[in-house]
Design an enzyme around this catalytic site. Structure first.
Site, PDB file in Angstrom:
ATOM      1  CG  ASP A  11      -1.835   1.161   1.344  1.00  0.00           C
ATOM      2  OD1 ASP A  11      -1.830   2.008   0.470  1.00  0.00           O
ATOM      3  OD2 ASP A  11      -2.593   1.263   2.164  1.00  0.00           O
ATOM      4  CG  ASN A  71       1.615   1.211 -13.716  1.00  0.00           C
ATOM      5  OD1 ASN A  71       1.171   1.619 -14.499  1.00  0.00           O
ATOM      6  ND2 ASN A  71       0.546   0.554 -12.748  1.00  0.00           N
ATOM      7  CE1 TYR A 111      -2.822  12.076 -11.316  1.00  0.00           C
ATOM      8  CE2 TYR A 111      -3.073  13.867 -12.897  1.00  0.00           C
ATOM      9  CZ  TYR A 111      -2.808  12.373 -12.596  1.00  0.00           C
ATOM     10  OH  TYR A 111      -2.664  11.359 -13.604  1.00  0.00           O
ATOM     11  CE  LYS A 138       1.219  11.206 -10.926  1.00  0.00           C
ATOM     12  NZ  LYS A 138       1.758   9.560 -11.308  1.00  0.00           N
TER      13      LYS A 138
END
Length: 301
Positions: free
Chosen positions: A76, A103, A184, A188
């Site tokens: 996790d 990934n 987000y 990224k």
């Protein structure tokens, strides 16, 4: 849509290669494992939270390569203790690692915190992977041709004005406008910059970041209806299926290293797009700060 990449033909022979894929139990991770398994690696490890999903992927892999060793490791990424345990599970069984594909990820989630108290998307997408990389670096360094592939997204460009808001990473960063997407984008951006920082510090390991394209996977399942509608309305004409979305990361994981720029950012398939990066994404001082902040956050693990 890529027209010049066929994983059946273009992935080279992987005999003797060990591969670790986070989020390998579904979506792009599973499709990457399925592509790579057809080219004779020695062992593929799939990490994730769902053993049942892992079993389904393993059965599918064994349809094309019945003798391949495929192992599920529970992990996790929102728990540093879980990541540490997963890495140590791997290191007890292997002394080298050839390909690490980071990934797994989450997207545009409501405000939340990881088990360790970090903003949920940053803690999962960046910090969890950073710990896994840190723990597995010694095994990568003794490989003959090691590779780290970090999945980023064109969504890195949605980052907050400051790029990464370090002083708020131990809060939910509940922003008034576009909060889920800014958080987000921040995570990224960190994935993209961390690949470049790894390349600077560990030049014998080829580390790159990749955007998979806009892919139909379960990543959007947790979005609110409004956000799902935004994703669909702005991308419906070029959404890829998962097996196509895995093309860029399998290319980056297996192409001749001479064709890669260490630390580079790639869009589908195999297109170096560093020229698209903004001032924050190319800020050397911000990259240095990210590295130092990450090292401090992982101290003790």
């Amino acid at each position: 849509m890529p027209i010049n990449y066929n994983p059946e033909k273009d992935i080279p022979d992987l005999t003797g290669k060990s591969i670790f894929i986070t989020g390998g139990t579904s979506g792009l991770g599973a499709e990457s494992a399925i592509h790579l398994a057809k080219h004779n690696p020695s062992h593929i490890y799939l990490s994730g939270r769902n053993a049942t999903s892992a079993e389904k992927v393993i059965k599918q892999i064994h349809k094309s390569n019945p003798d391949l060793l495929v192992t599920f490791i529970r992990c996790d990424l929102a728990s540093l203790a879980s990541v540490k345990e997963a890495a140590e599970h791997f290191t007890r069984q292997h002394i080298t690692l050839d390909i690490l594909m980071c990934n797994a990820g989450v997207m545009a989630l409501p405000p939340g915190l990881t088990v360790d108290g970090y903003e949920l998307q940053f803690g999962t997408n960046h910090l969890g992977h950073a710990l896994l990389i840190k723990k597995l670096l010694p095994l990568l360094e003794v490989s003959s041709s090691p590779r780290i592939v970090l999945l980023t997204s064109q969504g890195w460009g949605l980052h907050p004005r400051g790029g990464i808001i370090f002083e708020k990473l131990k809060t939910t960063q509940d922003m008034a406008f576009g909060g889920p997407w800014q958080r987000y984008g921040q995570s990224k951006l960190a994935n993209l910059m961390y690949a470049r920082e790894l390349a600077k510090r560990f030049p014998t390991i080829t580390s790159v970041s990749v955007h998979p394209g806009v892919v139909s996977t379960g990543l959007a399942d947790g979005l609110k209806l409004k956000d799902k509608m935004i994703v669909h309305a702005t991308t419906w004409w070029y959404i890829l299926q998962a097996h196509e979305g895995a093309f860029n990361q399998t290319w980056a994981a297996t192409v001749d290293k001479a064709k890669l720029r260490n630390g580079g950012y790639y869009e589908p398939v195999g297109k170096l797009e560093d020229r698209k990066l903004d001032a924050r994404a190319t800020d050397e001082a911000l990259g240095e700060r990210l590295w130092n902040w990450t090292e401090e956050a992982l101290r003790g693990y």
